[in-house]
Write an enzyme that holds these catalytic residues in place. Structure first.
Site, PDB file in Angstrom:
ATOM      1  N   LYS A  57     -28.138  36.364 -57.652  1.00 11.76           N
ATOM      2  CA  LYS A  57     -29.866  37.143 -58.166  1.00 11.76           C
ATOM      3  C   LYS A  57     -29.022  38.449 -58.912  1.00 11.76           C
ATOM      4  CE  LYS A  57     -32.194  33.641 -56.340  1.00 11.76           C
ATOM      5  NZ  LYS A  57     -33.290  32.788 -56.905  1.00 11.76           N
ATOM      6  N   TYR A 272     -38.670  21.707 -49.525  1.00  8.51           N
ATOM      7  CA  TYR A 272     -37.839  23.421 -50.219  1.00  8.51           C
ATOM      8  C   TYR A 272     -37.633  23.070 -49.068  1.00  8.51           C
ATOM      9  CZ  TYR A 272     -36.586  27.866 -50.771  1.00  8.51           C
ATOM     10  OH  TYR A 272     -36.502  29.478 -50.396  1.00  8.51           O
ATOM     11  N   TYR A 298     -30.096  26.448 -51.718  1.00  2.00           N
ATOM     12  CA  TYR A 298     -29.854  26.133 -52.880  1.00  2.00           C
ATOM     13  C   TYR A 298     -28.377  25.325 -52.915  1.00  2.00           C
ATOM     14  CZ  TYR A 298     -33.106  29.323 -52.773  1.00  2.00           C
ATOM     15  OH  TYR A 298     -34.603  30.019 -52.585  1.00  2.00           O
TER      16      TYR A 298
END
Length: 339
Positions: A57, A272, A298
């Protein structure tokens, strides 16, 4: 497959605040490759960025923080799930550049154990001095963030609101730049990749890479995203839209065709943030063969997709596969009971 030429993606017109120490290395994993029958697995070590515990990120945040500073912001607000890696790194980046930070975090994952609620990323958010707004999973976090921003603006503050995962077109520029970085590294090593494998959550990394390869004049369809957030249809639509938005920022004449986006939902599992057996096995496999750590939300699921593709011979012996290792290590501690 990546070719030998190394053109550049010119992003000089966009405000940017450096948060990385330089290019992240690409490393070959020989023991894992042998275990997978001779498929040559490489990893792009996005987890090695130093700020805030590292992670992918930060590439997006270089442009998002850059834009926030360019418009004179004194506060940044972003959204995510309670164990959001993006939220943690936004808080760290804000601390680095002197912005106040507020995080709007939803309990979107049905976990209620103490490790998930109070350890991992949420512990670090507090250390980085971010103010956390704890919302139920059903809440509209972005609407809350905008309303909170308006409250602060009424007090005279200048607030920059950052979307889920930092995956606006501006944020995606970070991974358009990464596409050029991968090209430069592969050229320097006289190496080409048959496939690049990424996790696809808020779709920004995947979209940015695709836009970057299109800007470089390459066919981006060799990038495969394993969706960890929505189903394949949803992820495909979002990724294509964001890739086109990003490509048009780079050059208004660029377009991304639908066949450029490859999405696999085979590792999503129940949803998720919900662990799967294949994720647990993949995390243990990489840790036990190469001493490298994946996060459970992830990279763990996407790497499970790489392993399944190799063992089922979708990837063949002698092929070079690059896995973008996104970081998110603090998430392991939030999921302690799963291991």
């Amino acid at each position: 497959m990546i070719t030998a030429s190394v053109p550049k993606v010119d992003l000089s017109k966009f405000p940017r605040r450096a948060l990385l120490e330089g290019p992240t290395p690409i490393q070959h994993l020989p023991r894992l490759s042998a275990h997978l029958g001779g498929v040559n697995v490489f990893v792009k070590r996005e987890d090695l960025n130093g700020l805030g515990g590292g992670g992918n990120k930060l590439r997006k945040l270089e442009f998002l923080i850059g834009e926030a500073l360019a418009v004179g912001a004194d506060t940044i607000i972003t959204v995510g799930a309670r164990q959001s890696n993006h939220a943690r790194l936004t808080a760290a980046a804000a601390a680095r550049v002197g912005l106040k930070c507020e995080l709007v975090l939803t309990r979107a994952v049905p976990r209620f154990d103490a490790d998930y609620l109070d350890n991992g990323n949420i512990l670090l958010d507090d250390l980085f001095a971010a103010r956390v707004h704890d919302l139920p999973g059903s809440a509209n976090s972005l609407q809350f963030a905008e309303e909170r921003a308006n409250e602060l603006r009424a007090q005279g503050r200048n607030v920059y609101v950052c979307p889920l995962g930092g995956s606006s077109a501006i944020g995606c520029l970070g991974y358009a730049d990464c596409a050029a970085e991968i090209m430069a590294q592969s050229s320097a090593a006289d190496l080409s990749f048959d496939r690049i494998v990424v996790p696809n959550g808020s779709s920004g990394m995947h979209a940015g890479l695709v836009a970057g390869f299109v800007a470089l004049g390459l066919d981006p369809s060799f990038v495969t995203g394993f969706t960890v957030y929505g189903n394949a249809e949803q992820a495909y639509s979002i990724t294509l839209d964001k890739a086109n938005q990003t490509a048009r920022l780079i050059d208004p004449n660029l377009r991304v065709n639908g066949n450029a986006i490859s999405i696999n939902e085979g590792q999503l599992g129940p949803g998720y943030g919900i662990p799967t057996d294949s994720m647990r096995a993949a995390v243990r496999l990489l840790a036990s063969t190469e001493g490298l750590l994946l996060d459970p939300v992830y990279s763990g699921k996407a790497f499970a997709g790489l392993v399944e593709s190799a063992t089922s011979r979708k990837y063949l012996a002698g092929q070079n596969i690059l896995f973008v290792m996104t970081g998110g290590l603090p998430g392991l501690f939030a999921y302690r009971s799963e291991f």
